[in-house]
Design an enzyme around this catalytic site. Structure first.
Site, PDB file in Angstrom:
ATOM      1  N   ASP A  36       0.815  -1.208   0.000  1.00 52.05           N
ATOM      2  CA  ASP A  36       0.000   0.000   0.000  1.00 52.05           C
ATOM      3  C   ASP A  36       0.853   1.264   0.000  1.00 52.05           C
ATOM      4  OD1 ASP A  36      -2.364  -1.508   0.145  1.00 52.05           O
ATOM      5  OD2 ASP A  36      -2.123  -1.742   2.305  1.00 52.05           O
ATOM      6  N   HIS A  75       6.254  27.280  -2.945  1.00 57.61           N
ATOM      7  CA  HIS A  75       6.025  25.904  -3.407  1.00 57.61           C
ATOM      8  C   HIS A  75       4.530  25.766  -3.659  1.00 57.61           C
ATOM      9  CE1 HIS A  75       6.797  21.739  -4.040  1.00 57.61           C
ATOM     10  NE2 HIS A  75       6.351  21.288  -2.884  1.00 57.61           N
ATOM     11  N   ASP A  93      11.301  21.693  -0.401  1.00 55.31           N
ATOM     12  CA  ASP A  93      10.897  21.891  -1.798  1.00 55.31           C
ATOM     13  C   ASP A  93      10.744  23.383  -2.033  1.00 55.31           C
ATOM     14  OD1 ASP A  93      10.880  19.236  -2.438  1.00 55.31           O
ATOM     15  OD2 ASP A  93       8.712  18.977  -2.300  1.00 55.31           O
ATOM     16  N   GLU A 148      16.861  20.682  -3.360  1.00 50.73           N
ATOM     17  CA  GLU A 148      15.983  19.728  -4.025  1.00 50.73           C
ATOM     18  C   GLU A 148      16.208  19.708  -5.532  1.00 50.73           C
ATOM     19  OE1 GLU A 148      12.652  19.829  -5.784  1.00 50.73           O
ATOM     20  OE2 GLU A 148      11.821  21.805  -5.308  1.00 50.73           O
ATOM     21  N   SER A 168       4.494  23.875 -12.333  1.00 50.85           N
ATOM     22  CA  SER A 168       5.158  23.053 -11.333  1.00 50.85           C
ATOM     23  C   SER A 168       5.400  23.868 -10.061  1.00 50.85           C
ATOM     24  CB  SER A 168       6.486  22.555 -11.898  1.00 50.85           C
ATOM     25  OG  SER A 168       7.226  21.902 -10.884  1.00 50.85           O
ATOM     26  N   HIS A 182       8.149  23.246  -8.384  1.00 52.04           N
ATOM     27  CA  HIS A 182       9.576  23.009  -8.153  1.00 52.04           C
ATOM     28  C   HIS A 182      10.438  23.901  -9.036  1.00 52.04           C
ATOM     29  CE1 HIS A 182       8.780  19.444  -5.682  1.00 52.04           C
ATOM     30  NE2 HIS A 182       7.815  19.185  -6.542  1.00 52.04           N
TER      31      HIS A 182
END
EC number: 3.1.-.-
Lengths: 557, 557
Positions: B50, B141, B163, B195, B368, B370
């Protein structure tokens, strides 16, 4: 000519609402002509399935009427099902020389080559198949020798494009027959079946020749070995790699069975021009100076057993990638393959290679073989069909292709977005879509064709998620009490070590359940089995959150 | 301050050479500080699993030294493992208010909320953790309230970016602390952990505000209901949807548990501004005029149980998509999710919806969260670290990020591309990477944490491909002959109907094998079992091309 009693019918047995497994049929009266016979790979939900081919029940039921199988080109999604189908249905197969060369490999492996009638055609051939006459036109695509087909029937002309793009500067002067297409449209096309693979993509697909420029640039810049991976069937791409190797003084080695096969066939039949002495064997790679070698290999889609995959983990016996070598993945990953491709790229970087990867639109090292929206509109404009059936694609692609047809003047009421098996019947130039023939997926698993279906797959899915628990108990035939067991055996459920208590508890629970049911005289086998499954299933779910398959085996002695 | 005996150690327990499952540690002497505790989803090879969380063996072995868990932001790949880890290791958790709000939901579900010390911080907080002092800076972010962290140690400053992107026109005035970043660099950063998610992407990631313009345009054009699906955690995106709804006079209904949760928390904590009376319940959707409603829902990644997935198959109880409705997928499919997303898009088109889907760079409806290459270089330039450890990404991303660092002047010898568990030790300002701590994947399956490993997974894989065959035989304890059976039971192998002959033959083969072995006195159970497996396996492979798991159950009475 037109017999008012007869109907022209058009339907797909594979290839709509999916990518791959293409198979279409044109029927007029007693004559059926089949176009293509492809395969596709299963998605991850079809556990253990090796290949999917079309369900040909309809053709088997009407086998006396099927006149021919015509293949548009030699890609797997158009020829992959041929050996499976020919085993059940004898048919003459018409295709161009390269396509026949590729089909022959499959038929030889299947032991069917001798008994199959393979009839080579060119774009100038005319094939009479009862009341249906087929003529052809050349198209551009990512494999040479592709055909579009015009079926001349008493009801009118039906055109099937096969796969195509319009490459106005093709490699090896493989020009498309644009004037033939124009003439077909001028003389009247009743129905057009046109491919939809890139119907979501705006613009005009770049020419294959553009890739050649980038290949030459990459070859010119590389200081060590070059590894170039692409689809083995992309003979034009391979020709351009050969040309770049010649221009930069490199030998070429071939890695991967698919690459050796296709290059061998294409060279023998004259579709590839390879300078004398350019090809070297893989074992010679290490003896040559690194700047004098380029390796052409399979694996651009990340296939786990491919040459590139083995190279990326230093698991190739003869050839090794060293720091500073250049690796080019000349392909855009097909959805579903990204993870495998990424894994290979990661490993290549770990080896210290310079890796060129990612979308062809960024690297310049790949272009699609399929028509984008402007080219699809060009085909629709050339053909100006009365009826339009978008083929080759998932629903959203067919839908977008339908919108493109509308935008160039096709009557929206005359556009049929069909499922496999949906029949478009045309009588007196009026088309209706009301009836269905059998169509669907036939699964190939090992040697078995069609012997795995939904129940087997459902069991595999169940087993894959939580494993299996087998409970073995022996009861006395006369007394009913437990003689031996219950013994619990599990696979794929939990580590047995560390789960002793869980399994002990399960054991006791089964024994109690059986003893209680015996005492209540509820001791029919079916009752015992159902109750054991029930009680044990509930206990295991509460303890572990899992639902393994439970198989009670109760024996009497 | 600096104690020459002590070493500053930096390592990842998750998040490098993978996407997700982020967990990093900074250790100085007797003090360990942990950053983030994420989860990730298994790929399709990890059958039945899972969730994957970090292996925290090292932290458990050093539990007395672990001072705190600091969370950079509230995404699953940073908080998904928190409840699992806190069950084994008591730790104070530091995070911003929104992040704490999201963690609280998880801890409440796990019954751990009362016993956990959750300490709210802001970007202005200072946290003393033994010899390590943490200060913070705000970053941009795709979720509000994100932090980068500066760890002030006797050896020097270590910065962990979390991030980030540089959004110079952020939504809700959530500006990044660019001056704090600059000051850190000016005063000297010993090591930077930054990152790498978008390290392969050239350029500068567009501002979230750009998306807002496209949302407003889409809302202005729509004539009927709008369905807008995005990540529930993208609070800025949701704010912009709310703003567009207000500007165009639409109510908003929320569908999907994740959407209700996050909007509820974000609104309560003041991260979302929702006009009075704008929100309506799902059951009210049908009572409102179609041009007066927008539905915010989960499912932009094609999740099979999400609201959008149910809507696409007309399986939502309260809300229905009708022809002419607009559906917006405000997300770029993550690799691996394309097929699920495509399936939903196909179904939405079948319902007659206008669907806006595909890459955000084409639709304008997604950007995004990022940093792209130019922003990564900006961060490196601001921080000008002595040592650089790229984090958050697969190998190729870390590798590309390393090249970016080189390009802005970081000494290539000072760049460490590490695996999870690799320790970078810094002593007297000299870094070396020589030793390892335990790190890896811990699998969550049902309620079980770590009780499924390679053997169980290997069995599941085997079962999933070709199923299982169970052979039950009872032998006489005294005479050795067969008393009952062999009985063959199969699951996931072949349809039993149609395979009678195959199974009969298999049965006879087993009986012959046992009888022969008994005659030869080779009747130890282990020998019998091995030979039955062998003989049967070979026969089945020759007949079917498949290799089911074979489980002989031999009993004596």
């Amino acid at each position: 000519m037109n017999n008012a009693e007869e109907t022209l019918s058009i339907f797909a047995l594979g290839g709509v609402n999916e990518i791959g497994k293409n198979m279409y049929a044109i029927q007029y009266g007693e004559d059926i002509v089949v176009i293509d016979c492809g395969s596709k790979f299963p998605d991850e939900s079809l556990l253990g399935i090796d290949l999917i081919i079309p369900d040909i029940t309809y053709l088997l039921e009407n086998s006396s009427r099927v006149r021919a199988l015509i293949i548009t080109h030699g890609h797997e999604d158009h020829i992959g099902g041929v050996p499976y189908i020919l085993r059940q249905l004898k048919l003459p197969v018409y295709a161009t020389r390269l396509t026949i060369g590729l089909i022959e490999v499959k038929l030889r492996e299947a032991g069917l080559l001798a008994e199959t009638e393979l009839i080579p055609i060119t774009s100038d051939s005319t094939v009479d198949l009862g009341s249906i006459q087929a003529t052809f036109f050349k198209t551009n695509h990512s494999i040479p020798d592709c055909l579009g087909i015009a079926f001349h029937t008493p009801e009118g002309v039906v055109v099937h494009t096969g796969d195509f793009k319009f490459d106005l500067t093709p490699v090896s002067e493989q020009y498309a027959d644009i004037h033939k297409m124009s003439d077909l449209g001028k003389n009247g096309v009743l129905a057009l079946l046109s491919e939809s693979t890139n119907a979501e993509r705006p613009g005009f697909t770049p020419s294959e020749r553009k890739v050649g420029e980038h290949i030459l640039e990459a070859f010119s810049k590389a200081r060590q070995k070059i590894f170039f991976s692409t689809f083995a069937s992309n003979v034009h791409r391979i020709q351009q790699v050969i040309d770049a190797a010649e221009a930069t003084g490199r030998h070429i080695a071939l890695l991967g069975r698919g690459m050796e096969n296709v290059v061998g066939i294409a060279a023998k039949l004259g579709y590839l021009t390879i300078p004398e002495g350019m090809l070297v064997k893989p074992e010679e790679v290490n003896r040559l100076a690194p700047e004098r070698i380029a390796v052409l290999c399979t694996g651009s889609q990340g296939e786990p057993l491919s040459a590139l995959s083995r190279l990326s983990t230093s698991n190739h016996r003869k050839v090794h990638i060293l720091p500073g070598d250049t690796v080019i993945l000349s392909a855009t990953p097909i959805p579903g393959n990204e993870r495998n491709v990424s894994r290979i790229v990661d490993n290549l970087f770990r080896l210290g290679a310079r890796v060129v990867y990612g979308s062809g639109s960024v690297t310049g090292l790949h272009v699609s073989g399929h028509a984008s929206q402007d080219e699809l509109k060009l085909m629709l404009t050339l053909m100006k069909p009365k009826y339009f059936i978008p083929i080759h694609g998932e629903f959203r692609m067919l839908h977008q292709h339908g919108l493109l047809a509308e935008s160039v003047g096709v009557d929206p009421e005359h556009i049929f977005i069909v499922n496999n098996g949906d029949v478009v019947d045309i009588q007196n130039h009026v088309a209706r879509q009301t009836r269905k023939v059998t169509a669907g997926n036939t699964f190939v698993d090992g040697w078995g064709i069609g012997d795995v279906g939904n129940i087997v797959l459902r069991d595999r899915k169940h087993l894959s998620e939580d494993g299996i628990l087998i409970v073995v108990v022996t009861l006395s035939k006369t007394e009913g009490h437990i003689v031996s067991g219950p013994d619990i055996i599990s696979r794929g459920f939990v580590y047995v070590r560390g789960s002793e208590e869980l399994l002990d508890q399960a054991n006791q629970l089964v024994a109690q359940t059986i003893t209680k049911l015996q005492a209540e005289n509820m001791n029919q086998w079916s009752t015992l089995k159902i109750r054991v499954k029930d009680v044990l299933g509930r206990y295991l779910y509460e303890s572990t959150g899992r639902k393994p398959m439970i198989l009670p085996i109760i024996m009497e002695i």
